[in-house]
Design a protein around this motif. Structure first.
Motif: not given
Length: 136
Positions: A71-79, A106-110, A112-115
């Protein structure tokens, strides 16, 4: 401490290479080949060190690596960095690691509580789609 240094070196190298200007007299572009090799090595090393779903985020004041959970906003940066590394080098190991670290989100798509979902998904899945199409 060695992991921290390697992560710092990878980030520094990527940043430095983004601003490096080729010497007009250097037709071999040796600087680019060397930098590309360092990027490839560091990203492969980091992918072996960290686990999908717990991605390196930054370095703490004590020198340890701060990890980004799902759920960290930077989690996609390393991939995303792995995808850029694969795009730059064509290294199939980086491609496989990029897929593994991306699919773990994959479960990030679910969520809904962050921009910040755009950061979380576009850096990872966005680069995957841009580079691979529907093949991951």
């Amino acid at each position: 401490m060695k992991k921290t240094f390697n992560l710092f070196l990878a980030i520094f190298t990527v940043t430095l290479s983004a601003f490096a200007q080729p010497n007009p007299d250097d037709t071999s572009l040796a600087w680019f080949k060397k930098t590309t090799g360092v990027i490839q090595f560091q990203l492969n090393k980091a992918a072996q060190t960290y686990k999908p779903g717990k991605n390196p985020r930054s370095v703490n004041p004590d020198g340890t690596v701060r990890l980004a959970g799902l759920t960290d906003w930077t989690t996609g940066f390393f991939p995303g960095s792995l995808w850029y590394g694969y795009e730059l080098t064509g290294d199939k190991t980086l491609e496989n690691e990029a897929k593994k670290f991306t699919l773990a989100l994959d479960s990030i798509r679910n969520i809904k509580n962050t921009h910040d979902v755009g950061f979380m998904l576009f850096c990872s899945y966005g680069n995957a789609y841009r580079i691979m199409g529907d093949k991951i």
